[in-house]
Scaffold this active site. Structure first.
Site, mmCIF file in Angstrom:
data_model
loop_
_atom_site.group_PDB
_atom_site.id
_atom_site.type_symbol
_atom_site.label_atom_id
_atom_site.label_comp_id
_atom_site.label_asym_id
_atom_site.label_seq_id
_atom_site.Cartn_x
_atom_site.Cartn_y
_atom_site.Cartn_z
ATOM 1 N N ARG A 108 0.870 -1.181 0.000
ATOM 2 C CA ARG A 108 0.000 0.000 0.000
ATOM 3 C C ARG A 108 0.904 1.228 0.000
ATOM 4 O O ARG A 108 1.689 1.418 0.933
ATOM 5 C CB ARG A 108 -0.909 0.022 1.231
ATOM 6 C CG ARG A 108 -1.799 1.267 1.317
ATOM 7 C CD ARG A 108 -2.631 1.240 2.582
ATOM 8 N NE ARG A 108 -3.350 2.487 2.759
ATOM 9 C CZ ARG A 108 -4.572 2.731 2.305
ATOM 10 N NH1 ARG A 108 -5.205 1.805 1.619
ATOM 11 N NH2 ARG A 108 -5.161 3.897 2.517
ATOM 12 N N GLN A 120 -10.555 -2.564 -3.037
ATOM 13 C CA GLN A 120 -11.716 -1.770 -2.640
ATOM 14 C C GLN A 120 -12.863 -1.965 -3.618
ATOM 15 O O GLN A 120 -14.024 -2.091 -3.216
ATOM 16 C CB GLN A 120 -11.341 -0.287 -2.570
ATOM 17 C CG GLN A 120 -12.496 0.626 -2.165
ATOM 18 C CD GLN A 120 -12.950 0.412 -0.737
ATOM 19 O OE1 GLN A 120 -12.142 0.469 0.189
ATOM 20 N NE2 GLN A 120 -14.237 0.151 -0.547
ATOM 21 N N ARG A 158 -14.408 -5.267 2.735
ATOM 22 C CA ARG A 158 -12.997 -5.263 2.364
ATOM 23 C C ARG A 158 -12.312 -6.542 2.844
ATOM 24 O O ARG A 158 -11.488 -7.135 2.144
ATOM 25 C CB ARG A 158 -12.276 -4.062 2.998
ATOM 26 C CG ARG A 158 -12.481 -2.730 2.349
ATOM 27 C CD ARG A 158 -11.897 -2.613 0.967
ATOM 28 N NE ARG A 158 -10.470 -2.878 0.871
ATOM 29 C CZ ARG A 158 -9.504 -2.067 1.284
ATOM 30 N NH1 ARG A 158 -9.804 -0.927 1.853
ATOM 31 N NH2 ARG A 158 -8.234 -2.392 1.125
#
Length: 329
Positions: free
Chosen positions: A108, A138, A317
């Site tokens: 990320r 997402q 998620r």
């Protein structure tokens, strides 16, 4: 034809066929139902996964950790202060080392090329937890949420992304809608519309799947929306542009009037979170008190109202990330 994703990295939905995305969504539904019934398969038992975070997060870290632990895997978390990647050690060398220790790598951060290079050099599946131009885990969660709340197939669903339509969420949604034959509208000011390159990439796929990709600053474009989706007005690293963004985007704040403008009583409101919907955060309160800015991209009335499914979306998620890891590791 059976779908086999073992050994595949999950960097962008553009790398997957509609059938493969459908497989991941079906697996997500199944794993969510099993978790709620207290059934765990331990299919990742004995596996090790490392999470590399250059950008902070609440949902992404927790979703990956809980998803991995639910299925028996062990997790190591490394933020930018805990890793030598890019500082004392090149990305390539780091990837090769981590690929010998771990069965999967999550990243990320900022540059899409980083997650691509991790996949290139590590030899194990790599998962994109967010970059500046994409956020595929997402979108899987969002599609799962839509299937739970919208009484029509994805291919008949209209998603309107409101606000800054050249950010990573808008691009990720454009890719997802193109792949799944959905109707996507980027609704925002002309100054913040998607790049032509991104639109063209999505349009190429849309021609094959029957998807509709639109870009507009006209409120008429949201009529018939099944989903109104928005995101914060200044992403990480863009805080110095906040005053300009507020000026441009205030007319695109999601409020009850915009909900009514869809002319769909069953429209749902979605947001990837975190959201500025009130002034109970330091950032939103400081914007109001110190700079006289209302940085809310959605009103509290909508965020907490009957159309909002943001917390179902947040939970999902974890279920879709679990599906990605189970399918690929």
């Amino acid at each position: 034809m059976p779908v086999n994703l073992k050994g595949r990295s999950f960097l962008t939905l553009m790398d997957f066929t509609p059938e493969e995305i459908r497989y991941l969504l079906d697996l997500s539904h199944d794993l969510k139902a099993k978790k709620r019934s207290g059934i765990y398969n331990d299919v990742l038992k004995g596996k090790n996964i490392v999470l590399l975070f250059e950008k902070t997060s609440t949902r992404t870290r927790c979703a990956f950790e809980v998803a991995a632990l639910d299925e028996g895997a062990r997790v190591t978390f490394l933020d930018s202060n805990s890793s030598q990647m890019g500082k004392k050690e090149s990305l390539e060398d780091t990837a090769k080392v981590l690929g010998r220790f771990y069965d999967g790598i999550e990243y990320r951060g900022f540059d899409q090329k980083v997650v691509e290079d991790l996949a290139k050099h590590s030899g194990v599946p790599v998962f994109n937890g967010l970059t500046d131009v994409d956020h595929p885990t997402q979108i899987l969660a969002d599609m799962l949420t839509i299937e739970e709340h919208v009484a029509k197939p994805l291919s008949k669903t209209k998603v309107v992304f409101v606000g800054d339509t050249r950010n990573n969420m808008a691009y990720a949604w454009m890719y997802g809608c193109a792949k799944m034959g959905m109707h996507f509208v980027a609704f925002g000011p002309k100054e913040l519309q998607p790049s032509l390159e991104i639109i063209e990439k999505a349009q190429i796929v849309a021609k094959e799947t029957g998807a509709i990709i639109e870009v507009s600053d006209n409120i008429e474009a949201i009529k018939g929306a099944d989903v109104l989706y928005t995101d914060i007005w200044a992403s990480m690293g863009e805080e110095d542009q906040l005053a300009q963004r507020v000026e441009l985007l205030t007319p695109f704040r999601v409020n009850e009037e915009m909900i009514q403008a869809t002319e769909n009583p069953d429209v749902i409101f979605m947001h990837c979170l975190p959201s500025f919907h009130d002034f109970e955060t330091k950032v939103a309160n400081n914007g109001k008190e110190a700079m006289g800015l209302d940085i809310r991209e959605v009103t509290d009335e909508v965020f907490r109202g009957k159309h909002s499914v943001v917390f179902d979306e947040a939970e999902n998620r974890m279920h879709t990330i679990k599906a990605v890891m189970v399918a690929t590791i």
